[in-house]
Design a protein around this motif. Structure first.
Motif, PDB file in Angstrom:
ATOM      1  N   SER A 181       0.834  -1.198   0.000  1.00 59.45           N
ATOM      2  CA  SER A 181       0.000   0.000   0.000  1.00 59.45           C
ATOM      3  C   SER A 181       0.867   1.245   0.000  1.00 59.45           C
ATOM      4  O   SER A 181       1.908   1.300   0.669  1.00 59.45           O
ATOM      5  CB  SER A 181      -0.917   0.032   1.229  1.00 59.45           C
ATOM      6  OG  SER A 181      -1.793  -1.070   1.256  1.00 59.45           O
ATOM      7  N   VAL A 182       0.408   2.244  -0.736  1.00 61.99           N
ATOM      8  CA  VAL A 182       1.055   3.560  -0.764  1.00 61.99           C
ATOM      9  C   VAL A 182      -0.043   4.604  -0.625  1.00 61.99           C
ATOM     10  O   VAL A 182      -1.063   4.534  -1.313  1.00 61.99           O
ATOM     11  CB  VAL A 182       1.839   3.797  -2.072  1.00 61.99           C
ATOM     12  CG1 VAL A 182       2.487   5.177  -2.058  1.00 61.99           C
ATOM     13  CG2 VAL A 182       2.897   2.727  -2.262  1.00 61.99           C
ATOM     14  N   ALA A 183       0.147   5.580   0.275  1.00 63.52           N
ATOM     15  CA  ALA A 183      -0.863   6.616   0.492  1.00 63.52           C
ATOM     16  C   ALA A 183      -0.184   7.966   0.646  1.00 63.52           C
ATOM     17  O   ALA A 183       0.890   8.075   1.260  1.00 63.52           O
ATOM     18  CB  ALA A 183      -1.713   6.306   1.721  1.00 63.52           C
ATOM     19  N   LEU A 184      -0.823   9.003   0.097  1.00 57.91           N
ATOM     20  CA  LEU A 184      -0.377  10.387   0.246  1.00 57.91           C
ATOM     21  C   LEU A 184      -1.513  11.197   0.857  1.00 57.91           C
ATOM     22  O   LEU A 184      -2.666  11.048   0.445  1.00 57.91           O
ATOM     23  CB  LEU A 184       0.016  10.990  -1.100  1.00 57.91           C
ATOM     24  CG  LEU A 184       1.336  10.540  -1.714  1.00 57.91           C
ATOM     25  CD1 LEU A 184       1.451  11.049  -3.150  1.00 57.91           C
ATOM     26  CD2 LEU A 184       2.521  11.046  -0.889  1.00 57.91           C
ATOM     27  N   GLU A 185      -1.186  12.060   1.823  1.00 60.74           N
ATOM     28  CA  GLU A 185      -2.182  12.959   2.420  1.00 60.74           C
ATOM     29  C   GLU A 185      -1.602  14.369   2.430  1.00 60.74           C
ATOM     30  O   GLU A 185      -0.467  14.581   2.880  1.00 60.74           O
ATOM     31  CB  GLU A 185      -2.540  12.525   3.835  1.00 60.74           C
ATOM     32  CG  GLU A 185      -3.602  13.399   4.489  1.00 60.74           C
ATOM     33  CD  GLU A 185      -4.008  12.910   5.856  1.00 60.74           C
ATOM     34  OE1 GLU A 185      -4.744  11.901   5.924  1.00 60.74           O
ATOM     35  OE2 GLU A 185      -3.574  13.529   6.856  1.00 60.74           O
ATOM     36  N   TYR A 186      -2.397  15.338   1.948  1.00 59.90           N
ATOM     37  CA  TYR A 186      -1.884  16.701   1.807  1.00 59.90           C
ATOM     38  C   TYR A 186      -2.954  17.715   2.176  1.00 59.90           C
ATOM     39  O   TYR A 186      -4.108  17.602   1.749  1.00 59.90           O
ATOM     40  CB  TYR A 186      -1.428  16.943   0.368  1.00 59.90           C
ATOM     41  CG  TYR A 186      -0.931  18.342   0.113  1.00 59.90           C
ATOM     42  CD1 TYR A 186       0.145  18.850   0.827  1.00 59.90           C
ATOM     43  CD2 TYR A 186      -1.548  19.158  -0.828  1.00 59.90           C
ATOM     44  CE1 TYR A 186       0.611  20.136   0.615  1.00 59.90           C
ATOM     45  CE2 TYR A 186      -1.086  20.449  -1.069  1.00 59.90           C
ATOM     46  CZ  TYR A 186      -0.007  20.931  -0.335  1.00 59.90           C
ATOM     47  OH  TYR A 186       0.439  22.209  -0.553  1.00 59.90           O
ATOM     48  N   THR A 187      -2.562  18.704   2.967  1.00 58.65           N
ATOM     49  CA  THR A 187      -3.425  19.834   3.313  1.00 58.65           C
ATOM     50  C   THR A 187      -2.698  21.115   2.933  1.00 58.65           C
ATOM     51  O   THR A 187      -1.682  21.452   3.557  1.00 58.65           O
ATOM     52  CB  THR A 187      -3.761  19.873   4.812  1.00 58.65           C
ATOM     53  OG1 THR A 187      -4.292  18.616   5.213  1.00 58.65           O
ATOM     54  CG2 THR A 187      -4.770  20.966   5.106  1.00 58.65           C
ATOM     55  N   PRO A 188      -3.137  21.847   1.921  1.00 61.26           N
ATOM     56  CA  PRO A 188      -2.464  23.097   1.539  1.00 61.26           C
ATOM     57  C   PRO A 188      -2.451  24.104   2.687  1.00 61.26           C
ATOM     58  O   PRO A 188      -3.398  24.186   3.478  1.00 61.26           O
ATOM     59  CB  PRO A 188      -3.314  23.613   0.373  1.00 61.26           C
ATOM     60  CG  PRO A 188      -4.031  22.411  -0.153  1.00 61.26           C
ATOM     61  CD  PRO A 188      -4.264  21.524   1.042  1.00 61.26           C
ATOM     62  N   ALA A 189      -1.374  24.845   2.801  1.00 61.51           N
ATOM     63  CA  ALA A 189      -1.244  25.916   3.801  1.00 61.51           C
ATOM     64  C   ALA A 189      -1.503  25.406   5.215  1.00 61.51           C
ATOM     65  O   ALA A 189      -2.156  26.055   6.024  1.00 61.51           O
ATOM     66  CB  ALA A 189      -2.185  27.072   3.470  1.00 61.51           C
ATOM     67  N   HIS A 190      -0.968  24.225   5.505  1.00 59.52           N
ATOM     68  CA  HIS A 190      -1.148  23.605   6.824  1.00 59.52           C
ATOM     69  C   HIS A 190       0.171  23.722   7.572  1.00 59.52           C
ATOM     70  O   HIS A 190       1.073  22.890   7.414  1.00 59.52           O
ATOM     71  CB  HIS A 190      -1.528  22.144   6.646  1.00 59.52           C
ATOM     72  CG  HIS A 190      -2.267  21.576   7.816  1.00 59.52           C
ATOM     73  ND1 HIS A 190      -2.489  20.234   7.977  1.00 59.52           N
ATOM     74  CD2 HIS A 190      -2.851  22.155   8.892  1.00 59.52           C
ATOM     75  CE1 HIS A 190      -3.182  20.015   9.079  1.00 59.52           C
ATOM     76  NE2 HIS A 190      -3.408  21.179   9.647  1.00 59.52           N
ATOM     77  N   TYR A 191       0.317  24.718   8.418  1.00 58.74           N
ATOM     78  CA  TYR A 191       1.570  24.970   9.099  1.00 58.74           C
ATOM     79  C   TYR A 191       1.509  24.469  10.543  1.00 58.74           C
ATOM     80  O   TYR A 191       0.441  24.189  11.070  1.00 58.74           O
ATOM     81  CB  TYR A 191       1.913  26.465   9.048  1.00 58.74           C
ATOM     82  CG  TYR A 191       2.068  26.957   7.632  1.00 58.74           C
ATOM     83  CD1 TYR A 191       3.224  26.679   6.920  1.00 58.74           C
ATOM     84  CD2 TYR A 191       1.050  27.668   7.016  1.00 58.74           C
ATOM     85  CE1 TYR A 191       3.368  27.099   5.609  1.00 58.74           C
ATOM     86  CE2 TYR A 191       1.172  28.100   5.703  1.00 58.74           C
ATOM     87  CZ  TYR A 191       2.335  27.814   5.000  1.00 58.74           C
ATOM     88  OH  TYR A 191       2.465  28.225   3.710  1.00 58.74           O
ATOM     89  N   TYR A 192       2.650  24.375  11.180  1.00 61.04           N
ATOM     90  CA  TYR A 192       2.718  23.744  12.489  1.00 61.04           C
ATOM     91  C   TYR A 192       3.676  24.488  13.407  1.00 61.04           C
ATOM     92  O   TYR A 192       4.463  25.330  12.979  1.00 61.04           O
ATOM     93  CB  TYR A 192       3.168  22.300  12.353  1.00 61.04           C
ATOM     94  CG  TYR A 192       4.620  22.158  11.931  1.00 61.04           C
ATOM     95  CD1 TYR A 192       5.634  22.077  12.885  1.00 61.04           C
ATOM     96  CD2 TYR A 192       4.986  22.121  10.595  1.00 61.04           C
ATOM     97  CE1 TYR A 192       6.960  21.969  12.512  1.00 61.04           C
ATOM     98  CE2 TYR A 192       6.320  22.016  10.209  1.00 61.04           C
ATOM     99  CZ  TYR A 192       7.295  21.936  11.166  1.00 61.04           C
ATOM    100  OH  TYR A 192       8.604  21.844  10.804  1.00 61.04           O
ATOM    101  N   ARG A 193       3.594  24.139  14.684  1.00 62.24           N
ATOM    102  CA  ARG A 193       4.569  24.562  15.671  1.00 62.24           C
ATOM    103  C   ARG A 193       4.880  23.368  16.571  1.00 62.24           C
ATOM    104  O   ARG A 193       4.081  22.446  16.695  1.00 62.24           O
ATOM    105  CB  ARG A 193       4.049  25.744  16.491  1.00 62.24           C
ATOM    106  CG  ARG A 193       2.726  25.491  17.189  1.00 62.24           C
ATOM    107  CD  ARG A 193       2.138  26.789  17.734  1.00 62.24           C
ATOM    108  NE  ARG A 193       0.805  26.573  18.292  1.00 62.24           N
ATOM    109  CZ  ARG A 193       0.559  26.300  19.567  1.00 62.24           C
ATOM    110  NH1 ARG A 193       1.573  26.186  20.418  1.00 62.24           N
ATOM    111  NH2 ARG A 193      -0.671  26.123  19.993  1.00 62.24           N
ATOM    112  N   MET A 194       6.040  23.380  17.186  1.00 63.82           N
ATOM    113  CA  MET A 194       6.449  22.294  18.068  1.00 63.82           C
ATOM    114  C   MET A 194       6.025  22.608  19.504  1.00 63.82           C
ATOM    115  O   MET A 194       6.299  23.687  20.024  1.00 63.82           O
ATOM    116  CB  MET A 194       7.964  22.088  18.009  1.00 63.82           C
ATOM    117  CG  MET A 194       8.493  21.741  16.627  1.00 63.82           C
ATOM    118  SD  MET A 194       7.815  20.203  15.956  1.00 63.82           S
ATOM    119  CE  MET A 194       8.566  18.992  17.050  1.00 63.82           C
TER     120      MET A 194
END
Length: 385
Positions: A181-194
């Motif tokens: 199985s191969v899967a890709l998940e993408y959310t445009p302009a999805h930024y993060y902080r630690m």
């Protein structure tokens, strides 16, 4: 934990000693441990073994997971797992084992059906670019049908056989599956902080898109071995606007091709249950159809839409006006190559997604099908970290 927090050993609480009950196995009695070592600030290894004795089937089930967490800024995780388990035919989106245990014990509604699976799986997740998650896995499985070892509920009501109630189901011979199985998940302009060493995402104004490809390879050494290609594409989003208004939507679709000797666990399974209590939220799945009814091995498309608002209908009543409740409208629809379109429209009232009561009406090819009441209590959300 040791004083330096580099080694740990723990259990998962009382539910881990008796995690489930069903008509095939009886009670599961055993334990689940969680142990690990922190190799560096960014790398740790965990081992999670679980072993249970089934009181009715009188056999041992369990699994082990070896987890390597690495590259926390890229969500890197490598997992090696294996074991032998009683597994729901709808392993993708079936009803919770807790709801099925209660329904089986008290009402003889054993709606979840089980088969035996011995398996070995290797998987890896890594963020290859910001908000673009790549998941890969390779799995071997040996599967066989199971029969009920308990025939009656605690109140002597007769249970149903351990056979999925679906026109697509055929008795499953012993078989072996080799699946990549191969899967890709993408959310445009999805930024993060630690936060405390963990990656915490900020909300995005764009949907999350997912693409998945599965390939089952035939095994020449096995008398029965499925072979197929599966492609799936999905999108989902939660939109907040105004004062406490939320619109949740999701769509998914896909297709199988070159399928040979496919077995029922390989089908695309859709969440559905006629039991009036569910652990799923009302944002997905269906409330008026038996589990497994919508399973398909052809082409399908599904859409779910929920609108949550502070006041729509019942909240205008004086004795509910000041209650801390919200209301929602729900629309779900499913269409596949081998059956007519099916839809459900519903209204619910409750406290966010933690506890809701809904009334739903089903339509088969725009013709009235049925009506029913459903209660959603997603207990898994209350225990999620």
């Amino acid at each position: 934990y040791t004083k330096d927090k580099k080694f740990w050993l723990g259990t998962n609480g009382l539910p881990a000693y008796i995690p489930t009950y069903n008509f095939v196995d009886g009670f599961w009695l055993g334990a689940k441990l969680n142990m690990g070592v922190k190799l560096s600030e960014s790398t740790q290894i965990s081992f999670i073994p679980s072993v249970y004795y089934t009181t009715a089937r009188k056999t041992v089930v369990g699994k082990g997971e070896l987890i390597l967490d690495y590259a926390p800024r890229r969500l890197g995780r490598f997992v090696l797992s294996g074991g032998s388990l009683s597994t729901d035919y709808n392993g993708e989106s079936g009803e919770s084992t807790l709801i099925n245990a209660v329904a089986s014990a008290f009402f003889a509604e054993n709606n979840v059906k089980y088969y035996n699976k011995r398996f070995l799986t290797i998987s890896n997740d890594i963020e290859i670019a910001n908000s673009l998650l790549l998941s890969t896995s390779f799995s071997w499985q040996k599967r066989s049908m199971l029969d009920n070892h308990i025939q009656h509920s605690w109140f002597n009501k007769s249970g149903k056989s351990n056979v999925p109630n679906a026109p697509q189901f055929n008795p499953m011979p012993d078989n072996e599956l080799l699946l990549a199985s191969v899967a890709l998940e993408y959310t445009p302009a999805h930024y993060y902080r630690m936060v405390r060493g963990k990656k915490v995402y900020q909300e995005s104004a764009y949907p999350t898109f997912s693409l998945n490809y599965d390939r089952a390879f035939p095994l020449k050494s096995s008398s029965s071995s499925p072979s197929y290609h599966l492609f799936q594409l999905s999108a989902r989003q939660s939109i907040n606007w105004g004062v406490f208004n939320t619109l949740n939507w999701s769509i998914n679709g896909g297709m199988f091709w070159n399928e040979k000797e496919m077995q029922f666990p390989d089908f695309k399974q859709i969440s559905s249950t006629k039991f009036p209590i569910t652990e799923r939220t009302f944002d997905s799945g269906f409330s008026l159809l038996n589990n497994y009814t919508l399973a398909t091995n052809s082409r399908w498309a599904q859409a779910n839409l929920s609108w949550y608002a502070p006041r729509l209908l019942l909240k205008f009543l004086p004795f509910l006006k000041k209650r801390n409740l919200d209301e929602a409208l729900h629309l779900r629809s499913f269409v596949t190559f081998d059956r007519s379109p099916y839809s459900e429209f519903g209204y619910s009232i409750g406290f966010l997604k933690l506890a809701r009561v809904g009334v739903f009406v089903g339509f088969d090819n725009l013709k009235y099908h049925s009506v029913g009441v459903s209660v959603s209590i997603p207990l898994s959300m209350l225990t999620r970290e």
